[in-house]
Design an enzyme around this catalytic site. Structure first.
Site, PDB file in Angstrom:
ATOM      1  N   GLU A 198      68.766 -32.824  86.115  1.00 49.65           N
ATOM      2  CA  GLU A 198      68.741 -33.657  84.903  1.00 49.65           C
ATOM      3  C   GLU A 198      67.742 -33.161  83.843  1.00 49.65           C
ATOM      4  O   GLU A 198      68.092 -33.068  82.664  1.00 49.65           O
ATOM      5  CB  GLU A 198      68.434 -35.113  85.272  1.00 49.65           C
ATOM      6  CG  GLU A 198      68.483 -36.012  84.063  1.00 49.65           C
ATOM      7  CD  GLU A 198      68.175 -37.470  84.380  1.00 49.65           C
ATOM      8  OE1 GLU A 198      69.020 -38.126  85.002  1.00 49.65           O
ATOM      9  OE2 GLU A 198      67.104 -37.949  83.978  1.00 49.65           O
ATOM     10  N   ARG A 234      73.593 -40.068  80.513  1.00 51.27           N
ATOM     11  CA  ARG A 234      72.411 -39.187  80.449  1.00 51.27           C
ATOM     12  C   ARG A 234      72.738 -37.923  79.645  1.00 51.27           C
ATOM     13  O   ARG A 234      72.360 -36.804  80.009  1.00 51.27           O
ATOM     14  CB  ARG A 234      71.933 -38.770  81.843  1.00 51.27           C
ATOM     15  CG  ARG A 234      71.652 -39.902  82.789  1.00 51.27           C
ATOM     16  CD  ARG A 234      70.377 -40.656  82.455  1.00 51.27           C
ATOM     17  NE  ARG A 234      70.098 -41.632  83.482  1.00 51.27           N
ATOM     18  CZ  ARG A 234      70.561 -42.882  83.468  1.00 51.27           C
ATOM     19  NH1 ARG A 234      71.298 -43.303  82.457  1.00 51.27           N
ATOM     20  NH2 ARG A 234      70.264 -43.727  84.438  1.00 51.27           N
ATOM     21  N   SER A 292      64.075 -38.857  87.887  1.00 60.93           N
ATOM     22  CA  SER A 292      65.219 -38.348  88.663  1.00 60.93           C
ATOM     23  C   SER A 292      65.390 -36.862  88.385  1.00 60.93           C
ATOM     24  O   SER A 292      65.534 -36.468  87.223  1.00 60.93           O
ATOM     25  CB  SER A 292      66.497 -39.066  88.257  1.00 60.93           C
ATOM     26  OG  SER A 292      66.334 -40.450  88.378  1.00 60.93           O
TER      27      SER A 292
HETATM   28  P1  FAD Z   1      60.289 -34.334  76.740  1.00 59.51           P
HETATM   29  O1  FAD Z   1      60.203 -34.181  78.212  1.00 59.51           O
HETATM   30  O2  FAD Z   1      59.103 -33.958  75.952  1.00 59.51           O
HETATM   31  O3  FAD Z   1      61.556 -33.539  76.225  1.00 59.51           O
HETATM   32  C1  FAD Z   1      62.771 -33.599  76.923  1.00 59.51           C
HETATM   33  C2  FAD Z   1      63.814 -32.773  76.154  1.00 59.51           C
HETATM   34  O4  FAD Z   1      64.075 -33.398  74.888  1.00 59.51           O
HETATM   35  C3  FAD Z   1      63.309 -31.371  75.809  1.00 59.51           C
HETATM   36  O5  FAD Z   1      64.393 -30.483  75.824  1.00 59.51           O
HETATM   37  C4  FAD Z   1      62.762 -31.519  74.397  1.00 59.51           C
HETATM   38  O6  FAD Z   1      62.777 -30.328  73.651  1.00 59.51           O
HETATM   39  C5  FAD Z   1      63.723 -32.541  73.805  1.00 59.51           C
HETATM   40  N1  FAD Z   1      63.065 -33.367  72.787  1.00 59.51           N
HETATM   41  C6  FAD Z   1      62.009 -34.206  72.984  1.00 59.51           C
HETATM   42  N2  FAD Z   1      61.702 -34.816  71.826  1.00 59.51           N
HETATM   43  C7  FAD Z   1      62.552 -34.341  70.888  1.00 59.51           C
HETATM   44  C8  FAD Z   1      62.724 -34.586  69.500  1.00 59.51           C
HETATM   45  N3  FAD Z   1      61.963 -35.450  68.823  1.00 59.51           N
HETATM   46  N4  FAD Z   1      63.720 -33.921  68.852  1.00 59.51           N
HETATM   47  C9  FAD Z   1      64.502 -33.036  69.504  1.00 59.51           C
HETATM   48  N5  FAD Z   1      64.381 -32.758  70.807  1.00 59.51           N
HETATM   49  C10 FAD Z   1      63.417 -33.411  71.499  1.00 59.51           C
HETATM   50  N6  FAD Z   1      65.021 -41.162  81.934  1.00 59.51           N
HETATM   51  C11 FAD Z   1      65.985 -42.096  81.829  1.00 59.51           C
HETATM   52  O7  FAD Z   1      66.992 -41.877  81.142  1.00 59.51           O
HETATM   53  N7  FAD Z   1      65.904 -43.280  82.500  1.00 59.51           N
HETATM   54  C12 FAD Z   1      64.854 -43.592  83.273  1.00 59.51           C
HETATM   55  O8  FAD Z   1      64.806 -44.679  83.836  1.00 59.51           O
HETATM   56  C13 FAD Z   1      63.802 -42.633  83.406  1.00 59.51           C
HETATM   57  N8  FAD Z   1      62.756 -42.874  84.210  1.00 59.51           N
HETATM   58  C14 FAD Z   1      61.786 -41.942  84.352  1.00 59.51           C
HETATM   59  C15 FAD Z   1      60.704 -42.220  85.198  1.00 59.51           C
HETATM   60  C16 FAD Z   1      59.689 -41.306  85.371  1.00 59.51           C
HETATM   61  C17 FAD Z   1      58.536 -41.620  86.293  1.00 59.51           C
HETATM   62  C18 FAD Z   1      59.737 -40.070  84.668  1.00 59.51           C
HETATM   63  C19 FAD Z   1      58.618 -39.090  84.819  1.00 59.51           C
HETATM   64  C20 FAD Z   1      60.815 -39.774  83.838  1.00 59.51           C
HETATM   65  C21 FAD Z   1      61.855 -40.716  83.679  1.00 59.51           C
HETATM   66  N9  FAD Z   1      62.950 -40.468  82.841  1.00 59.51           N
HETATM   67  C22 FAD Z   1      63.930 -41.413  82.703  1.00 59.51           C
HETATM   68  C23 FAD Z   1      63.070 -39.189  82.127  1.00 59.51           C
HETATM   69  C24 FAD Z   1      62.311 -39.166  80.772  1.00 59.51           C
HETATM   70  O9  FAD Z   1      61.242 -40.060  80.766  1.00 59.51           O
HETATM   71  C25 FAD Z   1      63.207 -39.483  79.592  1.00 59.51           C
HETATM   72  O10 FAD Z   1      64.287 -38.593  79.528  1.00 59.51           O
HETATM   73  C26 FAD Z   1      62.455 -39.442  78.249  1.00 59.51           C
HETATM   74  O11 FAD Z   1      63.297 -39.839  77.194  1.00 59.51           O
HETATM   75  C27 FAD Z   1      61.875 -38.059  77.934  1.00 59.51           C
HETATM   76  O12 FAD Z   1      60.989 -38.213  76.843  1.00 59.51           O
HETATM   77  P2  FAD Z   1      59.874 -37.138  76.517  1.00 59.51           P
HETATM   78  O13 FAD Z   1      59.311 -37.510  75.188  1.00 59.51           O
HETATM   79  O14 FAD Z   1      58.916 -37.034  77.619  1.00 59.51           O
HETATM   80  O15 FAD Z   1      60.739 -35.821  76.389  1.00 59.51           O
HETATM   81  P1  NAP Z   2      68.568 -47.835  92.533  1.00 58.27           P
HETATM   82  O1  NAP Z   2      68.527 -49.229  92.055  1.00 58.27           O
HETATM   83  O2  NAP Z   2      67.955 -47.499  93.845  1.00 58.27           O
HETATM   84  O3  NAP Z   2      70.069 -47.334  92.535  1.00 58.27           O
HETATM   85  C1  NAP Z   2      70.384 -46.020  92.957  1.00 58.27           C
HETATM   86  C2  NAP Z   2      71.433 -45.448  92.047  1.00 58.27           C
HETATM   87  O4  NAP Z   2      72.600 -46.238  92.159  1.00 58.27           O
HETATM   88  C3  NAP Z   2      70.996 -45.462  90.619  1.00 58.27           C
HETATM   89  O5  NAP Z   2      70.814 -44.140  90.244  1.00 58.27           O
HETATM   90  C4  NAP Z   2      72.097 -46.166  89.857  1.00 58.27           C
HETATM   91  O6  NAP Z   2      72.743 -45.369  88.902  1.00 58.27           O
HETATM   92  C5  NAP Z   2      73.134 -46.502  90.879  1.00 58.27           C
HETATM   93  N1  NAP Z   2      73.454 -47.934  90.777  1.00 58.27           N
HETATM   94  C6  NAP Z   2      72.835 -48.951  91.384  1.00 58.27           C
HETATM   95  N2  NAP Z   2      73.464 -50.098  91.116  1.00 58.27           N
HETATM   96  C7  NAP Z   2      74.492 -49.813  90.309  1.00 58.27           C
HETATM   97  C8  NAP Z   2      75.517 -50.576  89.717  1.00 58.27           C
HETATM   98  N3  NAP Z   2      75.628 -51.888  89.898  1.00 58.27           N
HETATM   99  N4  NAP Z   2      76.421 -49.947  88.942  1.00 58.27           N
HETATM  100  C9  NAP Z   2      76.348 -48.636  88.759  1.00 58.27           C
HETATM  101  N5  NAP Z   2      75.412 -47.850  89.309  1.00 58.27           N
HETATM  102  C10 NAP Z   2      74.483 -48.429  90.083  1.00 58.27           C
HETATM  103  O7  NAP Z   2      67.913 -46.868  91.418  1.00 58.27           O
HETATM  104  P2  NAP Z   2      66.396 -46.560  91.098  1.00 58.27           P
HETATM  105  O8  NAP Z   2      66.104 -45.175  91.472  1.00 58.27           O
HETATM  106  O9  NAP Z   2      65.506 -47.645  91.596  1.00 58.27           O
HETATM  107  O10 NAP Z   2      66.400 -46.596  89.507  1.00 58.27           O
HETATM  108  C11 NAP Z   2      66.610 -47.810  88.834  1.00 58.27           C
HETATM  109  C12 NAP Z   2      67.158 -47.506  87.453  1.00 58.27           C
HETATM  110  O11 NAP Z   2      66.211 -46.715  86.724  1.00 58.27           O
HETATM  111  C13 NAP Z   2      68.453 -46.707  87.491  1.00 58.27           C
HETATM  112  O12 NAP Z   2      69.269 -47.145  86.454  1.00 58.27           O
HETATM  113  C14 NAP Z   2      67.996 -45.288  87.244  1.00 58.27           C
HETATM  114  O13 NAP Z   2      68.956 -44.510  86.572  1.00 58.27           O
HETATM  115  C15 NAP Z   2      66.769 -45.482  86.352  1.00 58.27           C
HETATM  116  N6  NAP Z   2      65.825 -44.384  86.567  1.00 58.27           N
HETATM  117  C16 NAP Z   2      66.098 -43.194  85.966  1.00 58.27           C
HETATM  118  C17 NAP Z   2      65.234 -42.119  86.113  1.00 58.27           C
HETATM  119  C18 NAP Z   2      65.499 -40.818  85.404  1.00 58.27           C
HETATM  120  O14 NAP Z   2      64.605 -39.992  85.367  1.00 58.27           O
HETATM  121  N7  NAP Z   2      66.649 -40.613  84.850  1.00 58.27           N
HETATM  122  C19 NAP Z   2      64.104 -42.262  86.909  1.00 58.27           C
HETATM  123  C20 NAP Z   2      63.881 -43.471  87.529  1.00 58.27           C
HETATM  124  C21 NAP Z   2      64.749 -44.545  87.358  1.00 58.27           C
HETATM  125  P3  NAP Z   2      72.206 -45.153  87.407  1.00 58.27           P
HETATM  126  O15 NAP Z   2      71.120 -44.168  87.548  1.00 58.27           O
HETATM  127  O16 NAP Z   2      73.404 -44.625  86.715  1.00 58.27           O
HETATM  128  O17 NAP Z   2      71.749 -46.464  86.874  1.00 58.27           O
END
Ligand code: FAD
Ligand code: NAP
Length: 357
Positions: free
Chosen positions: A351, A181, A255
């Site tokens: 995050e 991340r 998250s």
């Molecule tokens: P923004 O929120 O608009 O921006 C985020 C940051 O990036 C800001 O600092 C912004 O300035 C910068 N930025 C955005 N676009 C650019 C650009 N083109 N150039 C330079 N900087 C830029 N993230 C995960 O990694 N895994 C997940 O599974 C995941 N699940 C999510 C689920 C939900 C319900 C929500 C709400 C969020 C989740 N996220 C997840 C977080 C998020 O969706 C991601 O990080 C996504 O990539 C953010 O995109 P955005 O366009 O909305 O960015």
């Molecule tokens: P989950 O399956 O309930 O698992 C909980 C956490 O355990 C996750 O954060 C995941 O880490 C870790 N995990 C589970 N199994 C794993 C494995 N085999 N090896 C290593 N790590 C493991 O998670 P969830 O909330 O439903 O989300 C599912 C996936 O979507 C995850 O990968 C999560 O990161 C992603 N997600 C991300 C965001 C965001 O905003 N960043 C939001 C929603 C969902 P990791 O997160 O490192 O995978």
């Protein structure tokens, strides 16, 4: 939202005093001094040039915020600068061979629609990253990841415009310094580049990665022994929809905390007291703790106060049903962090990017 004559020959339509409540998925009701949407690189370069001129003439900084889908940021106050909304679109196949295809997408493309297009076109590798909100341009910022796959695994390069000079620069994977991340754009190069396109190398043959436990379980219940990429993509979308709040219904930023890394010794100590603690060994000897488990165990899951709260199905997700201010949400986040530190001796890191002025 008002549109006015752009100050000092601004090259693009500039809106002033804009409510950002509908432009961030936490529905935080902050305002921006200026907002402009860019749809091509020339427009972006001209806007950055205007900003430099403005700063020079006014002899003060005009803070910059690049806005994609607003799904990974927290606005803790009004924004006293220029918000650039990324609207550069475009999808292109750059080349193909027997086993792979090279594709480029504009920074303003919707991420999920891009994944869907790739799966439907027979270009594989992004299935596990379906239904992540936001834009293509934001995906490299934190090397988005889900269900055991990270953007890095199929990343080829990106192009970005340097804020200070307007020049176009190409970054390959090593220059992006991807981590968990994380990338160079969250670290040393924070706020210095605007990502305008991303190029990926995808597989032409299915490359199904279904070993993540929640996925395995879902697919085995379906009886899908050897799932197709389409089935995998649908499974990811179904699991996410059942577990995660839709920001359109319950404002959230996914998250709210990263999963913390601790030493294996600390993990063993914690496990003596909490036998069901969830941790995953990482290369290098550290253990990744599931932050959601810690927050749940500390009793915060489902908690709600003054319009903000902790989601009742996933404790890692903070929610803002009352459209409360960013500072209100951050107060709750701070109390959770303090509690987790006191109970488990573990530091939680937020995050999403927090903007405070
Ligand atoms: P923004 O929120 O608009 O921006 C985020 C940051 O990036 C800001 O600092 C912004 O300035 C910068 N930025 C955005 N676009 C650019 C650009 N083109 N150039 C330079 N900087 C830029 N993230 C995960 O990694 N895994 C997940 O599974 C995941 N699940 C999510 C689920 C939900 C319900 C929500 C709400 C969020 C989740 N996220 C997840 C977080 C998020 O969706 C991601 O990080 C996504 O990539 C953010 O995109 P955005 O366009 O909305 O960015
Ligand atoms: P989950 O399956 O309930 O698992 C909980 C956490 O355990 C996750 O954060 C995941 O880490 C870790 N995990 C589970 N199994 C794993 C494995 N085999 N090896 C290593 N790590 C493991 O998670 P969830 O909330 O439903 O989300 C599912 C996936 O979507 C995850 O990968 C999560 O990161 C992603 N997600 C991300 C965001 C965001 O905003 N960043 C939001 C929603 C969902 P990791 O997160 O490192 O995978």
């Amino acid at each position: 939202m008002t549109e006015t004559t752009p100050p000092d020959h601004c090259p693009t339509t500039l809106q002033q005093d804009v409510d950002l409540g509908g432009l961030n998925t936490l529905a935080i009701p902050a305002r921006a001094r200026y907002l402009a949407r860019v749809t091509c690189v020339d427009e972006l370069q001209a806007l950055l040039q205007w900003r430099r001129q403005y700063e020079c003439e006014q002899q003060r900084e005009l803070p910059l915020l690049i806005l994609g889908g607003g799904s990974n940021l927290v606005l803790s106050s009004d924004f006293p600068g220029l918000v650039i909304s990324m609207g550069i679109l475009g999808r292109e196949v750059l080349g193909e061979d027997e086993s792979s295809v090279l594709l480029r997408a504009g920074g303003g493309e919707n991420w999920h629609q891009w994944v869907q297009y790739c799966v439907e076109s027979g270009y594989f590798g992004l299935e596990n990253l379906g239904l992540i909100p936001g834009t293509v341009g934001a995906a490299p910022i934190q090397n988005i990841g889900a269900y055991g796959v990270e953007l890095e695994s199929c990343f080829e390069s990106l192009t970005a415009v340097e804020v200070s000079s307007g020049r176009v620069v190409t970054f390959d994977g090593s220059a992006c310094r991807f981590g968990y991340r994380d990338s160079v754009f969250k670290q040393e190069l924070r706020d210095q580049f605007i990502i305008t396109s991303v190029t990926l190398r995808l597989h032409r043959n299915p490359d199904v990665r279904a070993d993540y436990p929640a996925l395995q379980q879902y697919l085995s219940e379906l009886g899908a022994g050897q799932p197709s990429p389409q089935q995998l993509f649908e499974a990811v979308c179904a699991i996410r929809s059942s577990k995660l709040p839709d920001p359109a219904q319950v404002p959230n930023a996914g998250s709210f905390f990263k999963n913390p890394l601790v030493s294996s010794e600390q993990f063993e100590q914690l496990r003596e007291e909490y036998t069901d603690i969830v941790g995953y060994p990482q290369s290098g000897g550290q253990v990744k703790l599931a932050a959601g488990w810690l927050i749940d165990r500390a009793g915060w899951k489902g908690h709600s106060e003054d319009g903000v709260g902790v989601h009742d199905k996933q404790a890692l997700v903070l929610v803002n049903p009352g459209h409360a201010s960013g500072s209100r949400l951050l107060q709750l986040a701070q109390r959770i962090r303090d509690d987790i530190r006191q109970r488990f001796g573990v530091e939680l890191e937020i995050e999403p990017r927090v903007y405070a002025y």
